[in-house]
Scaffold this motif. Structure first.
Motif, PDB file in Angstrom:
ATOM      1  N   ASP A   1       0.820  -1.209   0.000  1.00 51.30           N
ATOM      2  CA  ASP A   1       0.000   0.000   0.000  1.00 51.30           C
ATOM      3  C   ASP A   1       0.854   1.259   0.000  1.00 51.30           C
ATOM      4  OD1 ASP A   1      -2.205  -1.649   0.058  1.00 51.30           O
ATOM      5  OD2 ASP A   1      -2.755  -1.188   2.133  1.00 51.30           O
ATOM      6  N   CYS A   2       2.033   1.180   0.603  1.00 49.97           N
ATOM      7  CA  CYS A   2       2.924   2.341   0.644  1.00 49.97           C
ATOM      8  C   CYS A   2       3.408   2.726  -0.757  1.00 49.97           C
ATOM      9  CB  CYS A   2       4.118   2.064   1.547  1.00 49.97           C
ATOM     10  SG  CYS A   2       3.657   1.776   3.278  1.00 49.97           S
ATOM     11  N   VAL A   3       3.619   1.739  -1.605  1.00 52.67           N
ATOM     12  CA  VAL A   3       4.028   2.008  -2.987  1.00 52.67           C
ATOM     13  C   VAL A   3       2.899   2.707  -3.722  1.00 52.67           C
ATOM     14  CG1 VAL A   3       4.698   0.956  -5.193  1.00 52.67           C
ATOM     15  CG2 VAL A   3       5.631   0.068  -3.045  1.00 52.67           C
ATOM     16  N   ASN A   4       1.703   2.175  -3.597  1.00 49.51           N
ATOM     17  CA  ASN A   4       0.554   2.772  -4.274  1.00 49.51           C
ATOM     18  C   ASN A   4       0.310   4.192  -3.814  1.00 49.51           C
ATOM     19  OD1 ASN A   4       0.046   0.394  -5.715  1.00 49.51           O
ATOM     20  ND2 ASN A   4      -1.186  -0.424  -4.066  1.00 49.51           N
ATOM     21  N   GLU A   5       0.397   4.421  -2.518  1.00 50.47           N
ATOM     22  CA  GLU A   5       0.140   5.757  -1.993  1.00 50.47           C
ATOM     23  C   GLU A   5       1.255   6.732  -2.347  1.00 50.47           C
ATOM     24  OE1 GLU A   5      -2.737   6.550  -1.032  1.00 50.47           O
ATOM     25  OE2 GLU A   5      -3.458   4.507  -0.928  1.00 50.47           O
ATOM     26  N   ALA A   6       2.497   6.251  -2.408  1.00 49.60           N
ATOM     27  CA  ALA A   6       3.619   7.129  -2.730  1.00 49.60           C
ATOM     28  C   ALA A   6       3.515   7.706  -4.136  1.00 49.60           C
ATOM     29  CB  ALA A   6       4.941   6.381  -2.566  1.00 49.60           C
ATOM     30  N   GLN A   7       2.912   6.956  -5.033  1.00 53.47           N
ATOM     31  CA  GLN A   7       2.778   7.428  -6.411  1.00 53.47           C
ATOM     32  C   GLN A   7       1.332   7.733  -6.772  1.00 53.47           C
ATOM     33  OE1 GLN A   7       4.969   4.209  -8.242  1.00 53.47           O
ATOM     34  NE2 GLN A   7       3.148   2.971  -8.477  1.00 53.47           N
ATOM     35  N   ALA A   8       0.516   7.988  -5.761  1.00 53.93           N
ATOM     36  CA  ALA A   8      -0.916   8.256  -5.962  1.00 53.93           C
ATOM     37  C   ALA A   8      -1.168   9.483  -6.839  1.00 53.93           C
ATOM     38  CB  ALA A   8      -1.619   8.410  -4.619  1.00 53.93           C
ATOM     39  N   ALA A   9      -0.289  10.453  -6.788  1.00 56.64           N
ATOM     40  CA  ALA A   9      -0.478  11.657  -7.598  1.00 56.64           C
ATOM     41  C   ALA A   9      -0.539  11.321  -9.089  1.00 56.64           C
ATOM     42  CB  ALA A   9       0.639  12.666  -7.336  1.00 56.64           C
ATOM     43  N   CYS A  10       0.122  10.264  -9.486  1.00 55.09           N
ATOM     44  CA  CYS A  10       0.122   9.866 -10.897  1.00 55.09           C
ATOM     45  C   CYS A  10      -1.239   9.342 -11.340  1.00 55.09           C
ATOM     46  CB  CYS A  10       1.191   8.807 -11.150  1.00 55.09           C
ATOM     47  SG  CYS A  10       2.871   9.367 -10.838  1.00 55.09           S
ATOM     48  N   LEU A  11      -2.048   8.920 -10.395  1.00 50.78           N
ATOM     49  CA  LEU A  11      -3.378   8.397 -10.714  1.00 50.78           C
ATOM     50  C   LEU A  11      -4.429   9.495 -10.808  1.00 50.78           C
ATOM     51  CD1 LEU A  11      -3.336   5.320  -8.338  1.00 50.78           C
ATOM     52  CD2 LEU A  11      -3.117   5.299 -10.831  1.00 50.78           C
ATOM     53  N   GLU A  12      -4.068  10.692 -10.452  1.00 51.37           N
ATOM     54  CA  GLU A  12      -5.034  11.783 -10.403  1.00 51.37           C
ATOM     55  C   GLU A  12      -5.223  12.501 -11.741  1.00 51.37           C
ATOM     56  OE1 GLU A  12      -4.075  14.277  -7.087  1.00 51.37           O
ATOM     57  OE2 GLU A  12      -4.184  12.592  -5.687  1.00 51.37           O
TER      58      GLU A  12
END
Length: 157
Positions: free
Chosen positions: A44-55
């Motif tokens: 989950d830390c990986v997903n959240e660390a790059q969450a801005a890319c999903l926006e």
């Protein structure tokens, strides 16, 4: 006290990524520590660390792709920095093992991205969307290799 800190970090998970993209390696490391203490998935830390890319909106696939490519590069620099820490604090044999482990973990993860890309391309022509999928996969694969390396090298901080 420790439980309160863990809860605070877990509550902060959705905001790991900074306004300009990736979370810092220190932020990811704090997330991993909190997830381990909570018995929660460290991925989950990986997903959240790059969450801005999903926006990015659907019509901005090229911008999202660039974001994930930047994230992949950031993860790579985090791996290199962590490897340097291991080299400086671990015995030579352990350092050599760590280098081999992270290299093959990364290669294995990236090979899965290649496999998925080839399967997608059997059904559709290359497009901005397929490039985005591959960039996202590669960024996540590199991030997962970093997180695994963090977990395996915790005693060499």
């Amino acid at each position: 006290m420790r439980l309160a800190v863990t809860a605070a970090l877990l509550g902060a998970l959705p905001s790991l990524a900074t306004a300009d993209g990736m979370a810092s390696s220190e932020t990811v490391e704090a997330c991993v520590t909190a997830q381990v203490e909570a018995g929660a998935p460290v991925a989950d830390c990986v997903n959240e660390a790059q969450a801005a890319c999903l926006e990015y909106p659907a019509d901005a696939a090229l911008a999202a792709t660039a974001c994930f490519l930047d994230a992949k590069e950031a993860w790579g620099s985090y791996i290199a920095a962590r490897m340097e820490t291991v080299r400086q604090s671990a015995p030579a044999e352990i350092s050599a093992v760590a280098e081999i482990e992270v290299r093959y973990d990364l290669l294995q993860n990236l090979m899965q991205c290649d496999r998925m890309q080839e399967l997608v391309l059997l059904r559709q022509e290359p497009s901005d969307a397929t490039q985005l999928q591959k960039a996202r996969c590669e960024a996540t694969a590199t991030g997962l290799a970093f997180v695994k390396m963090l977990l395996q090298s915790r005693e060499f901080q």
